[in-house]
Write an enzyme that holds these catalytic residues in place. Sequence first.
Site, mmCIF file in Angstrom:
data_model
loop_
_atom_site.group_PDB
_atom_site.id
_atom_site.type_symbol
_atom_site.label_atom_id
_atom_site.label_comp_id
_atom_site.label_asym_id
_atom_site.label_seq_id
_atom_site.Cartn_x
_atom_site.Cartn_y
_atom_site.Cartn_z
ATOM 1 N N ASN A 269 -45.003 71.912 33.168
ATOM 2 C CA ASN A 269 -44.362 71.315 31.998
ATOM 3 C C ASN A 269 -44.041 69.862 32.324
ATOM 4 O O ASN A 269 -43.122 69.582 33.087
ATOM 5 C CB ASN A 269 -43.083 72.100 31.667
ATOM 6 C CG ASN A 269 -42.324 71.492 30.502
ATOM 7 O OD1 ASN A 269 -42.805 70.572 29.840
ATOM 8 N ND2 ASN A 269 -41.127 72.007 30.256
ATOM 9 N N LYS B 190 -42.861 67.690 30.371
ATOM 10 C CA LYS B 190 -41.716 67.198 29.591
ATOM 11 C C LYS B 190 -42.063 65.827 28.990
ATOM 12 O O LYS B 190 -43.213 65.623 28.617
ATOM 13 C CB LYS B 190 -40.449 67.192 30.454
ATOM 14 C CG LYS B 190 -40.220 68.571 31.103
ATOM 15 C CD LYS B 190 -38.873 68.746 31.755
ATOM 16 C CE LYS B 190 -38.771 70.155 32.333
ATOM 17 N NZ LYS B 190 -37.457 70.425 32.945
ATOM 18 N N HIS C 32 -37.924 76.149 24.982
ATOM 19 C CA HIS C 32 -37.443 75.627 26.271
ATOM 20 C C HIS C 32 -35.951 75.305 26.143
ATOM 21 O O HIS C 32 -35.490 74.853 25.087
ATOM 22 C CB HIS C 32 -38.234 74.378 26.661
ATOM 23 C CG HIS C 32 -37.960 73.954 28.067
ATOM 24 N ND1 HIS C 32 -36.829 73.267 28.417
ATOM 25 C CD2 HIS C 32 -38.641 74.181 29.207
ATOM 26 C CE1 HIS C 32 -36.837 73.067 29.726
ATOM 27 N NE2 HIS C 32 -37.929 73.610 30.232
ATOM 28 N N GLU D 172 -34.233 72.934 27.084
ATOM 29 C CA GLU D 172 -33.921 71.554 26.687
ATOM 30 C C GLU D 172 -34.020 71.412 25.169
ATOM 31 O O GLU D 172 -33.242 70.683 24.549
ATOM 32 C CB GLU D 172 -34.854 70.575 27.418
ATOM 33 C CG GLU D 172 -34.467 70.470 28.889
ATOM 34 C CD GLU D 172 -35.599 70.088 29.817
ATOM 35 O OE1 GLU D 172 -36.662 69.628 29.358
ATOM 36 O OE2 GLU D 172 -35.418 70.267 31.044
ATOM 37 N N GLU E 224 -36.212 81.042 32.805
ATOM 38 C CA GLU E 224 -35.785 79.784 33.404
ATOM 39 C C GLU E 224 -34.257 79.714 33.374
ATOM 40 O O GLU E 224 -33.674 79.285 32.364
ATOM 41 C CB GLU E 224 -36.362 78.598 32.623
ATOM 42 C CG GLU E 224 -37.877 78.534 32.660
ATOM 43 C CD GLU E 224 -38.377 77.096 32.487
ATOM 44 O OE1 GLU E 224 -39.078 76.625 33.383
ATOM 45 O OE2 GLU E 224 -38.038 76.451 31.484
ATOM 46 N N GLY F 23 -34.302 71.531 37.320
ATOM 47 C CA GLY F 23 -34.114 70.144 37.734
ATOM 48 C C GLY F 23 -32.965 69.935 38.693
ATOM 49 O O GLY F 23 -32.517 68.799 38.885
ATOM 50 N N SER G 107 -36.841 74.650 39.475
ATOM 51 C CA SER G 107 -36.903 74.112 40.845
ATOM 52 C C SER G 107 -37.974 74.785 41.719
ATOM 53 O O SER G 107 -37.788 74.929 42.927
ATOM 54 C CB SER G 107 -35.530 74.177 41.519
ATOM 55 O OG SER G 107 -34.604 73.343 40.825
HETATM 56 P P1 13P Z 1 -37.994 71.914 37.292
HETATM 57 O O1 13P Z 1 -39.183 72.586 37.951
HETATM 58 O O2 13P Z 1 -38.057 70.415 37.352
HETATM 59 O O3 13P Z 1 -36.715 72.507 37.749
HETATM 60 O O4 13P Z 1 -38.114 72.239 35.707
HETATM 61 C C1 13P Z 1 -38.303 73.552 35.306
HETATM 62 C C2 13P Z 1 -38.634 73.557 33.870
HETATM 63 O O5 13P Z 1 -37.801 73.258 33.026
HETATM 64 C C3 13P Z 1 -40.005 73.899 33.470
HETATM 65 O O6 13P Z 1 -40.106 74.136 32.105
#
Ligand code: 13P
Length: 252
Positions: free
Chosen positions: A12, A14, A98, A100, A170, A176, A215
């Site tokens: 992803n 983002k 997601h 976010e 997740e 992150g 992560s």
């Molecule tokens: P990270 O791997 O940066 O923690 O992000 C995970 C994520 O949100 C994937 O959709």
Amino acid sequence: MSSARIPLIAGNWKMHETIAEAEQLIAALLPALSTVSGVDVAICPPFLALQAMVESTRGSRVQVYAQNMHHAPEGAYTGEVAAPMLTEVGVHGVLLGHSERREMFGESDRELAQKLPVALDAGLTPVLCVGETEDERERGDTERKLRHQVQEDLAHVPDDQLGDLVIAYEPIWAIGTGQVATPEQAEEAIGFIRALVADRAPEQAERTRLLYGGSVNPDNAAELLALPDVDGALVGGASLDATSFAAIVAAG
Ligand code: 13P
């Protein structure tokens, strides 16, 4: 992971990578993946880079997924993108829900319940993202949150299509942060999600691919991907580096 399910490693991106940057990243990634087999690989670039990435990955093992989609086929929805617009450019799948998008853009379970059947009908593989906050985990509410999200978001998906979708667990506290879930935490939550799908359709639940995200990096991927119910990974930060992402794919 079960040998009956082909693992999926999805990156992803983002809101990273202009078209020019995306071209550089994919040019580094494709040779790094040339020897990998037995695993599906997807990248999820921003909308504007989708078409370029479909063209650059043609003939490779890499599929291109979008990061969001509106449920309507067209209409007065300023700033949104519809399923036929994604399939027109050759996109294979779409991330939905997601954390976010849920936290920062108010995406609701009701909207997701509308989006999932539309994505499946369009021939897009949906990757539904679910997961609890740190507070919810500390309060002992992880299973309640997962049950709520899975039941609500899949409400309009017919039982016989449950095996066609992908669900990514997740935990929000792991995204992150560098604070990856332990193998026990990941297996417990993902096994619980499989049981929720099995409550509706036991045979389909054996086909549904369940990913871990949060992560994931080259050092922890192998241990997570070896877990019995974990069928792959949804990778954020580490997918922006070709060497790291290829190492995670190799662990899959
Ligand atoms: P990270 O791997 O940066 O923690 O992000 C995970 C994520 O949100 C994937 O959709």
